[in-house]
Design a protein around this motif. Sequence first.
Motif, mmCIF file in Angstrom:
data_model
loop_
_atom_site.group_PDB
_atom_site.id
_atom_site.type_symbol
_atom_site.label_atom_id
_atom_site.label_comp_id
_atom_site.label_asym_id
_atom_site.label_seq_id
_atom_site.Cartn_x
_atom_site.Cartn_y
_atom_site.Cartn_z
ATOM 1 N N ILE A 24 -45.354 -16.940 0.880
ATOM 2 C CA ILE A 24 -45.149 -15.499 1.098
ATOM 3 C C ILE A 24 -46.097 -14.989 2.183
ATOM 4 N N LYS A 25 -47.369 -15.353 2.065
ATOM 5 C CA LYS A 25 -48.362 -14.899 3.046
ATOM 6 C C LYS A 25 -48.005 -15.397 4.444
ATOM 7 N N ALA A 26 -47.612 -16.660 4.550
ATOM 8 C CA ALA A 26 -47.248 -17.233 5.852
ATOM 9 C C ALA A 26 -45.996 -16.561 6.405
ATOM 10 N N ALA A 27 -45.021 -16.341 5.537
ATOM 11 C CA ALA A 27 -43.758 -15.745 5.975
ATOM 12 C C ALA A 27 -43.962 -14.329 6.492
ATOM 13 N N ILE A 28 -44.781 -13.549 5.819
ATOM 14 C CA ILE A 28 -45.029 -12.176 6.253
ATOM 15 C C ILE A 28 -45.613 -12.162 7.663
ATOM 16 N N THR A 29 -46.571 -13.056 7.912
ATOM 17 C CA THR A 29 -47.181 -13.145 9.241
ATOM 18 C C THR A 29 -46.129 -13.463 10.305
ATOM 19 N N LEU A 30 -45.278 -14.418 10.019
ATOM 20 C CA LEU A 30 -44.285 -14.851 11.000
ATOM 21 C C LEU A 30 -43.136 -13.861 11.139
ATOM 22 N N PHE A 31 -42.672 -13.303 10.015
ATOM 23 C CA PHE A 31 -41.577 -12.329 10.087
ATOM 24 C C PHE A 31 -42.009 -11.108 10.892
ATOM 25 N N LYS A 32 -43.280 -10.718 10.741
ATOM 26 C CA LYS A 32 -43.766 -9.562 11.481
ATOM 27 C C LYS A 32 -43.825 -9.862 12.983
ATOM 28 N N GLN A 33 -44.190 -11.080 13.321
ATOM 29 C CA GLN A 33 -44.300 -11.462 14.729
ATOM 30 C C GLN A 33 -42.938 -11.703 15.377
ATOM 31 N N LYS A 34 -42.048 -12.399 14.658
ATOM 32 C CA LYS A 34 -40.819 -12.895 15.266
ATOM 33 C C LYS A 34 -39.532 -12.367 14.637
ATOM 34 N N GLY A 35 -39.651 -11.765 13.444
ATOM 35 C CA GLY A 35 -38.453 -11.374 12.727
ATOM 36 C C GLY A 35 -37.954 -12.506 11.842
ATOM 37 N N HIS A 37 -34.808 -13.790 11.419
ATOM 38 C CA HIS A 37 -33.827 -14.710 11.980
ATOM 39 C C HIS A 37 -34.423 -15.678 12.990
ATOM 40 N N ARG A 38 -35.444 -15.265 13.699
ATOM 41 C CA ARG A 38 -36.048 -16.116 14.728
ATOM 42 C C ARG A 38 -37.135 -17.039 14.167
ATOM 43 N N THR A 39 -37.506 -16.849 12.912
ATOM 44 C CA THR A 39 -38.515 -17.695 12.280
ATOM 45 C C THR A 39 -37.833 -18.863 11.582
ATOM 46 N N THR A 40 -38.332 -20.060 11.780
ATOM 47 C CA THR A 40 -37.755 -21.242 11.144
ATOM 48 C C THR A 40 -38.552 -21.616 9.892
ATOM 49 N N THR A 41 -37.892 -22.348 9.001
ATOM 50 C CA THR A 41 -38.586 -22.810 7.796
ATOM 51 C C THR A 41 -39.702 -23.793 8.169
ATOM 52 N N ARG A 42 -39.500 -24.541 9.230
ATOM 53 C CA ARG A 42 -40.547 -25.470 9.674
ATOM 54 C C ARG A 42 -41.806 -24.704 10.097
ATOM 55 N N GLU A 43 -41.623 -23.588 10.764
ATOM 56 C CA GLU A 43 -42.766 -22.759 11.159
ATOM 57 C C GLU A 43 -43.460 -22.173 9.936
ATOM 58 N N ILE A 44 -42.663 -21.752 8.946
ATOM 59 C CA ILE A 44 -43.250 -21.211 7.714
ATOM 60 C C ILE A 44 -44.044 -22.276 6.986
ATOM 61 N N ALA A 45 -43.502 -23.492 6.934
ATOM 62 C CA ALA A 45 -44.218 -24.594 6.288
ATOM 63 C C ALA A 45 -45.553 -24.855 6.983
ATOM 64 N N ARG A 60 -35.229 -23.243 -1.702
ATOM 65 C CA ARG A 60 -34.068 -23.982 -1.200
ATOM 66 C C ARG A 60 -33.597 -23.462 0.164
ATOM 67 N N THR A 61 -33.775 -22.180 0.427
ATOM 68 C CA THR A 61 -33.295 -21.588 1.673
ATOM 69 C C THR A 61 -34.331 -20.611 2.218
ATOM 70 N N LYS A 62 -34.178 -20.252 3.480
ATOM 71 C CA LYS A 62 -35.067 -19.250 4.083
ATOM 72 C C LYS A 62 -34.879 -17.899 3.408
ATOM 73 N N GLU A 63 -33.648 -17.621 2.958
ATOM 74 C CA GLU A 63 -33.406 -16.365 2.248
ATOM 75 C C GLU A 63 -34.227 -16.288 0.957
ATOM 76 N N ASP A 64 -34.429 -17.439 0.291
ATOM 77 C CA ASP A 64 -35.285 -17.467 -0.901
ATOM 78 C C ASP A 64 -36.676 -16.929 -0.574
ATOM 79 N N ILE A 65 -37.178 -17.291 0.604
ATOM 80 C CA ILE A 65 -38.521 -16.851 1.007
ATOM 81 C C ILE A 65 -38.538 -15.340 1.192
ATOM 82 N N LEU A 66 -37.530 -14.798 1.860
ATOM 83 C CA LEU A 66 -37.468 -13.349 2.056
ATOM 84 C C LEU A 66 -37.365 -12.632 0.719
ATOM 85 N N PHE A 67 -36.574 -13.176 -0.196
ATOM 86 C CA PHE A 67 -36.476 -12.591 -1.524
ATOM 87 C C PHE A 67 -37.842 -12.585 -2.210
ATOM 88 N N LEU A 68 -38.573 -13.696 -2.119
ATOM 89 C CA LEU A 68 -39.898 -13.784 -2.739
ATOM 90 C C LEU A 68 -40.846 -12.748 -2.149
#
Length: 206
Positions: A24-35, A37-45, A60-68
Amino acid sequence: MTNKQILSSVKDRQLVEKRRQQIIKAAITLFKQKGFHRTTTREIAKQSGFSIGTLYEYIRTKEDILFLVCDSIYEQVKRRLEEVIQLQASTEDTLSHVVRAYFELIDDMQDEVVVMYQEVKSLKKESRDYVLQKEREMVDMFKAMLYKYLPYKISEVDAELVANNIFVQGQMWGFRRWMLQKQFTLETYIERQLYYLRKALAVKVP
């Protein structure tokens, strides 16, 4: 769908929660920077500090991360408000304490709040409905406090409107802090909003 319904191949619930908080913490950082759709699961990992294979043990999916991300925000808000309510005596001032705590939390979680509202449209309908229901629950918490702590009976219509006003005023600080800070500190913003809230509630509405 709820947090627990997102599939994980790991059975240790404490480890799942720990890893998902990292995600969640990693995703927030990346979603804020790139959005979203432009963020990949590999980048989040990578941002989370583990491999893409490990990431998929917990989601299982990138959408799961956004939901979390969305679910985590509302759970933190709910938990913080409930803690404040429990610490306060049952008086009219309790409402002010809870509103203050809510505004302060929005200030602390500005990045999360902005990401959530920017990207919630990317969720599937079931997940989006769940997140919106969480928002409804937050408004209902404020509404319940109006019924409990005001020294007079407030109508359902007025309680609904005032509760939504409180909720939106907090969100406004999150979205427009960059502009509001030119004239207000967080403290002065809270004080002015509480002033107008108290003024509006000081006289019983017919």
